[in-house]
Design a protein around this motif. Sequence first.
Motif, mmCIF file in Angstrom:
data_model
loop_
_atom_site.group_PDB
_atom_site.id
_atom_site.type_symbol
_atom_site.label_atom_id
_atom_site.label_comp_id
_atom_site.label_asym_id
_atom_site.label_seq_id
_atom_site.Cartn_x
_atom_site.Cartn_y
_atom_site.Cartn_z
ATOM 1 N N TYR A 107 -12.201 1.562 -20.760
ATOM 2 C CA TYR A 107 -12.264 2.535 -19.676
ATOM 3 C C TYR A 107 -10.854 2.837 -19.205
ATOM 4 C CZ TYR A 107 -13.749 4.547 -15.216
ATOM 5 O OH TYR A 107 -13.978 5.371 -14.158
ATOM 6 N N GLY A 122 -0.335 -0.773 1.814
ATOM 7 C CA GLY A 122 0.370 -0.520 0.561
ATOM 8 C C GLY A 122 1.866 -0.399 0.775
ATOM 9 N N SER A 167 -6.761 -1.600 2.118
ATOM 10 C CA SER A 167 -6.840 -2.004 3.533
ATOM 11 C C SER A 167 -8.188 -1.637 4.159
ATOM 12 C CB SER A 167 -5.723 -1.333 4.327
ATOM 13 O OG SER A 167 -4.489 -1.790 3.871
ATOM 14 N N LYS A 220 -3.749 -7.493 -4.030
ATOM 15 C CA LYS A 220 -3.781 -6.803 -2.732
ATOM 16 C C LYS A 220 -4.911 -5.776 -2.778
ATOM 17 C CE LYS A 220 -2.274 -3.091 -0.863
ATOM 18 N NZ LYS A 220 -3.379 -2.848 0.087
ATOM 19 N N CYS A 269 -14.393 7.651 -9.367
ATOM 20 C CA CYS A 269 -13.352 8.380 -10.103
ATOM 21 C C CYS A 269 -13.911 9.178 -11.284
ATOM 22 C CB CYS A 269 -12.258 7.423 -10.555
ATOM 23 S SG CYS A 269 -12.938 5.941 -11.271
ATOM 24 N N SER A 292 -5.717 -2.722 -5.713
ATOM 25 C CA SER A 292 -7.005 -2.058 -5.986
ATOM 26 C C SER A 292 -7.375 -1.065 -4.878
ATOM 27 C CB SER A 292 -8.082 -3.130 -6.156
ATOM 28 O OG SER A 292 -8.120 -3.949 -5.009
ATOM 29 N N GLU A 303 -8.306 16.606 -7.353
ATOM 30 C CA GLU A 303 -9.378 15.612 -7.293
ATOM 31 C C GLU A 303 -10.054 15.713 -5.928
ATOM 32 O OE1 GLU A 303 -8.371 11.403 -7.037
ATOM 33 O OE2 GLU A 303 -10.148 10.946 -8.213
ATOM 34 N N GLY A 318 -5.891 3.491 -8.335
ATOM 35 C CA GLY A 318 -5.793 4.282 -7.104
ATOM 36 C C GLY A 318 -5.445 5.718 -7.435
ATOM 37 N N SER A 319 -4.862 6.401 -6.471
ATOM 38 C CA SER A 319 -4.585 7.831 -6.645
ATOM 39 C C SER A 319 -3.369 8.060 -7.551
ATOM 40 C CB SER A 319 -4.315 8.459 -5.278
ATOM 41 O OG SER A 319 -3.210 7.807 -4.674
ATOM 42 N N PHE A 372 -2.663 -1.384 -11.437
ATOM 43 C CA PHE A 372 -2.938 -0.586 -10.242
ATOM 44 C C PHE A 372 -4.100 0.366 -10.498
ATOM 45 C CE2 PHE A 372 -2.429 3.539 -8.104
ATOM 46 C CZ PHE A 372 -2.406 3.146 -6.768
ATOM 47 N N GLU A 392 -4.664 3.043 -13.534
ATOM 48 C CA GLU A 392 -6.010 3.640 -13.612
ATOM 49 C C GLU A 392 -6.094 4.594 -12.425
ATOM 50 O OE1 GLU A 392 -8.100 2.855 -16.089
ATOM 51 O OE2 GLU A 392 -6.939 1.180 -16.890
ATOM 52 N N LEU A 393 -5.970 5.899 -12.691
ATOM 53 C CA LEU A 393 -5.743 6.851 -11.587
ATOM 54 C C LEU A 393 -6.892 7.845 -11.396
ATOM 55 C CD1 LEU A 393 -1.952 7.433 -12.367
ATOM 56 C CD2 LEU A 393 -2.985 5.698 -10.890
ATOM 57 N N GLY A 394 -6.580 8.925 -10.711
ATOM 58 C CA GLY A 394 -7.600 9.890 -10.292
ATOM 59 C C GLY A 394 -8.109 10.786 -11.409
HETATM 60 P P1 NAP Z 1 -4.795 4.902 -2.939
HETATM 61 O O1 NAP Z 1 -4.624 5.499 -1.605
HETATM 62 O O2 NAP Z 1 -3.908 5.339 -4.033
HETATM 63 O O3 NAP Z 1 -4.666 3.305 -2.721
HETATM 64 C C1 NAP Z 1 -4.906 2.389 -3.766
HETATM 65 C C2 NAP Z 1 -4.213 1.081 -3.450
HETATM 66 O O4 NAP Z 1 -2.800 1.262 -3.458
HETATM 67 C C3 NAP Z 1 -4.551 0.515 -2.059
HETATM 68 O O5 NAP Z 1 -4.646 -0.889 -2.126
HETATM 69 C C4 NAP Z 1 -3.337 0.942 -1.244
HETATM 70 O O6 NAP Z 1 -3.118 0.163 -0.090
HETATM 71 C C5 NAP Z 1 -2.240 0.733 -2.268
HETATM 72 N N1 NAP Z 1 -0.969 1.423 -1.967
HETATM 73 C C6 NAP Z 1 -0.779 2.550 -1.252
HETATM 74 N N2 NAP Z 1 0.556 2.847 -1.197
HETATM 75 C C7 NAP Z 1 1.200 1.890 -1.893
HETATM 76 C C8 NAP Z 1 2.578 1.630 -2.185
HETATM 77 N N3 NAP Z 1 3.543 2.435 -1.771
HETATM 78 N N4 NAP Z 1 2.884 0.533 -2.938
HETATM 79 C C9 NAP Z 1 1.916 -0.284 -3.390
HETATM 80 N N5 NAP Z 1 0.590 -0.094 -3.129
HETATM 81 C C10 NAP Z 1 0.235 0.980 -2.402
HETATM 82 O O7 NAP Z 1 -6.303 5.089 -3.482
HETATM 83 P P2 NAP Z 1 -7.682 4.928 -2.710
HETATM 84 O O8 NAP Z 1 -7.832 6.049 -1.732
HETATM 85 O O9 NAP Z 1 -7.870 3.535 -2.233
HETATM 86 O O10 NAP Z 1 -8.714 5.144 -3.923
HETATM 87 C C11 NAP Z 1 -9.079 6.391 -4.388
HETATM 88 C C12 NAP Z 1 -8.311 6.785 -5.625
HETATM 89 O O11 NAP Z 1 -8.466 5.787 -6.639
HETATM 90 C C13 NAP Z 1 -8.836 8.066 -6.252
HETATM 91 O O12 NAP Z 1 -7.758 8.853 -6.670
HETATM 92 C C14 NAP Z 1 -9.645 7.572 -7.444
HETATM 93 O O13 NAP Z 1 -9.805 8.504 -8.491
HETATM 94 C C15 NAP Z 1 -8.828 6.420 -7.874
HETATM 95 N N6 NAP Z 1 -9.631 5.515 -8.695
HETATM 96 C C16 NAP Z 1 -9.397 5.452 -10.041
HETATM 97 C C17 NAP Z 1 -10.171 4.627 -10.840
HETATM 98 C C18 NAP Z 1 -9.929 4.495 -12.314
HETATM 99 O O14 NAP Z 1 -10.413 3.533 -12.907
HETATM 100 N N7 NAP Z 1 -9.185 5.392 -12.939
HETATM 101 C C19 NAP Z 1 -11.199 3.883 -10.261
HETATM 102 C C20 NAP Z 1 -11.412 3.989 -8.888
HETATM 103 C C21 NAP Z 1 -10.622 4.800 -8.103
HETATM 104 P P3 NAP Z 1 -3.735 0.640 1.331
HETATM 105 O O15 NAP Z 1 -5.203 0.602 1.177
HETATM 106 O O16 NAP Z 1 -3.196 -0.368 2.270
HETATM 107 O O17 NAP Z 1 -3.223 2.029 1.583
#
Ligand code: NAP
Length: 474
Positions: free
Chosen positions: A443, A208, A178, A175, A282, A149, A376, A228-229, A226, A248-250
Amino acid sequence: MKQQYQLYIDGKWINTDDKLEIVNKYTQEPIASVSKASETEVYQAVTAAQKAYKEKAMNPYDRYLVLKKVSELLIENKEEMAHCISIEAGKPIKQAENEVERSAQTFEIAAEEAKRIHGEGVPVEAAPGSENRMAFTIRVPVGVVGAISPFNFPLNLVSHKVAPALAAGNAVVLKPASATPISAIKLAQFFDRAGLPAGLFNVLVGSGSTVGNQMMQDERISLFTFTGSAEIGLKLKQQTGLKKLILELGNNSPVIVDKEADIEKAAANVAQKSFAYAGQVCISVQRLYVHEDVFETFQERLVEHVKQLHVGDPNDPKTDVGPMIAEKEAERAEQWINEAVKGGAKIVHGGERIGALLQPTILSNVHKNMRVVCEEVFAPIVSMISYTDLDACIKELNESPYGLQGGIFTTNLDTAFYAARNVEVGGLMINDASQYRVDLMPYGGVKNSGNGKEGPKYSIQEMTEERLIVLNLS
Ligand code: NAP
């Protein structure tokens, strides 16, 4: 005094020597020290989850009871949880309180859904030669769910993964991000108190690239979810091969303000929904397409409403816009603003930055290739774009690689329906900005915004398999 937090594996709290230091995102003071998982703990957590899934499966009614209890505990401890989110994420306290309430709802909805998991009848007897057969499907859990997440909703986005996974009868290894792991650890304390059998929910903390990466390689995990970005999402997709991966991404949400819109209502709404949690949502409004006939009036009203927003200390109940998650993120956003200004954009409001605090910023005269428009931004920045023809406007906004949610303000039903059919997003809000979400709704995005849907009912579909049962009655 700094709090100490541990990993939660197989119903036990596990201390490790390697620590992650968590800071208050507004003051930058250290607030907690959290045990980090090594390869050993990751392996142990997946082992515990797999064993619990096989040996401690709960019936649907017991799942309902545990999830309902967690929902109640969240409400009973709302103040403490909101304070935790506000400090670890830098989220304004009133928005943090809202996140706890929503999280309690996510658990309550998932609890109810645990009692409604069912398949359907399949009329196989309609096929020649199958007259003496009957068939139906059942939905079965997938096994161990690996959940990863992001930082921006450290409680409710965790809840959207964990609650439906458990409602469906799975075990979970989580997980969290961080930057914000404490809310998830506190959630584990509630599961403990609610009587969840040991091993069904495990929390691992670590980066991550180490913990996340090891989870992704573990063959014993059946499904990954997952949030995240898009950049990391793509990396994970390339790693997971034939495994199911929900992404669920950016996004860079578009909102249209039509010439037949209620301008005052639209401006008030957009001001609220562009800058909440410093735009780090997001579905925050990022690209604002305004009809040229109402552009000036709308801009003037929007600026007036944005001036009313309180910017500053997230702990102050009046604050609407707090710091970004880290100073380097605010610097990145400022650099994108400067780059846009060099290319001819105009700062209509805001633009100033002190540390991680970036003022709510409105830009005009932007170009579609500027990063504030086409990537984004994930910051309190909105770009206004004037349009004359709705069809051309929708074609242009659909050029985005993202498609999570969008919005349109109009009093013309034909225009609203035209947008509903043609804007390429997972959800379109009519007379509302893109940033609308309640926890029971489906969603999820299209294009680079991901695949699969969240919302407990929809996640349960994703996190169960459909199994066909055929009775040969002859
Ligand atoms: P992120 O940098 O992509 O990180 C998300 C998660 O992935 C964190 O727990 C991160 O761990 C982990 N991670 C990073 N590298 C990894 C790897 N190689 N293998 C496995 N896991 C890994 O995103 P963020 O900055 O936390 O959140 C912002 C992003 O989330 C934005 O792009 C936003 O649009 C998106 N988001 C989307 C939604 C949706 O529902 N579509 C909702 C909320 C947010 P670490 O923290 O340890 O790096």
